[in-house]
Scaffold this motif. Sequence first.
Motif, short mmCIF file in Angstrom:
data_model
loop_
_atom_site.label_atom_id
_atom_site.label_comp_id
_atom_site.label_asym_id
_atom_site.label_seq_id
_atom_site.Cartn_x
_atom_site.Cartn_y
_atom_site.Cartn_z
N ASP A 151 1.97 -9.13 15.31
CA ASP A 151 1.97 -8.40 14.04
C ASP A 151 2.44 -9.36 12.95
N TYR A 181 3.44 -9.78 7.35
CA TYR A 181 4.20 -10.46 6.28
C TYR A 181 3.94 -11.96 6.27
N LYS A 229 -4.59 0.89 2.65
CA LYS A 229 -4.70 0.94 4.11
C LYS A 229 -5.90 0.16 4.65
N1 PMP Z 1 3.63 -3.80 10.91
C1 PMP Z 1 4.77 -3.96 10.25
C2 PMP Z 1 5.80 -4.91 10.79
C3 PMP Z 1 5.03 -3.23 9.08
O1 PMP Z 1 6.18 -3.38 8.44
C4 PMP Z 1 4.03 -2.34 8.60
C5 PMP Z 1 4.21 -1.52 7.36
N2 PMP Z 1 5.49 -1.19 7.02
C6 PMP Z 1 2.84 -2.21 9.33
C7 PMP Z 1 2.67 -2.96 10.48
C8 PMP Z 1 1.76 -1.25 8.91
O2 PMP Z 1 0.97 -1.82 7.92
P1 PMP Z 1 -0.18 -0.99 7.18
O3 PMP Z 1 0.47 -0.35 5.98
O4 PMP Z 1 -1.19 -2.03 6.80
O5 PMP Z 1 -0.71 0.01 8.13
#
Ligand code: PMP
Length: 437
Positions: free
Chosen positions: A226, A229, A268
Amino acid sequence: SIHSLSLSLQAKMSKPVQARRLEGIDKNIWVEFVKLAATYSTVNLGQGFPDFPPPDFLKEALERALGGENHALHQYTRAFGHPPLVKILAQFFGKLLGRDLDPMTNVMVTVGAYQALFCCFQAFVDEGDEVIIIEPFFDCYEPMVKMAGGTPVFVPLRPRTPKDGKLMSSADWQLDPDELASKFNERTKAIVLNSPNNPLGKVFSRGELELIADLCARHDVLCISDEVYEWLVYDGKEHIRIASLRGMWDRTVIIGSAGKTFSATGWKVGWTVGPDRLLQHLRTVHQNSVYHCATAPQDAVAQGFQRELELYGKPDSYFIRLPKDLQRKRDRLIQSLDAVGMKPIVPEGTYFLVADISEFKSDVPDVPDSEEPYDSRFAKWMVKSKGLAAIPLSAFYSEAHKNNYTRFIRFCFAKEEATLKAASDILQKWKREKTRP
Ligand code: PMP
């Protein structure tokens, strides 16, 4: 009436309504904290989203997509990703990874990173499989693993006290290599890696990533990486993609988010990048659940990436400008917190900052034997009586480990200067009231 009779018959149904896979995952702290922030907060540094607008070039791209001649942008597009978007993502990530990517098989567009994660767990995790999650973690990993029938196995980042009175850094939170290794076994199907990490802001070093990569290779384990960031790293730190380490491409799915990348969380638009042998199964899940993501935002994000590819590494690139701005905001919040004794843990990345509330403990007395972790009660008290919203760190831990980490709260600093100033004013006033005899 017949209508109310049929309702009362329904209510008497004796079959359980809830599927077993939902057992134990029905409580969610976001529902509660988002509502508290909406009701009480004057300054919301809780949930992770910017209160500043996305860049003009992105908004203009969406306006063009919606208002332009191309009416096809109002209709379905390719199910696994709008062709212009998967093409530019393949080009962009191909460049970052130094590898030729096929837009049709190595990239899939999702409804935010959230759906990308969901697809991964549904596609890879069987009943009885174990999935390693590094604590503290973005909270949805745990219920998603459980819904897939898997067993989450938690391994914590362990904090060590920094030397000579320096502020703690997110780099001071590290995996114990032996402890990590002890979690891998023949049932381990995957590990979730989140670097830069929400909530700590930790950016995993090459050494740490190599340790994880070695264990994945040794135990034939997949890596769900993931990286939402990925562009938000500070102080010259480098975000290293674990898929670029030797042997890792074939066992890694990279997950990204236009929400975080372009400061447009409400759109999204997310994506996965990886080898076809993994993505083919993500496509099966996507095909049979969401099927298709909104076309116009995909088109606008494609244009955003086109611009970023042309400006790659240049000062005008949003991927350069955004972290520069955010680093200033981070430093401002660090200063405000440090000044009142709410000790910040300096994040190396993300737009989150975790702070130690120990010095403020006397304001919110502990309730021994309470089910609720202290930081959670503190955060609720803070939003109700000070108007400042933040998220308790224990929300990012498993049930078994929650009570080991109850003196921290997480702030989001992707906020306008005025918002950060207002937060600082609240903290200073609070501090003055505390020290008054
Ligand atoms: N992974 C992490 C570590 C996040 O912090 C977030 C959103 N807070 C997401 C995934 C989800 O991202 P999205 O808004 O693109 O669905």
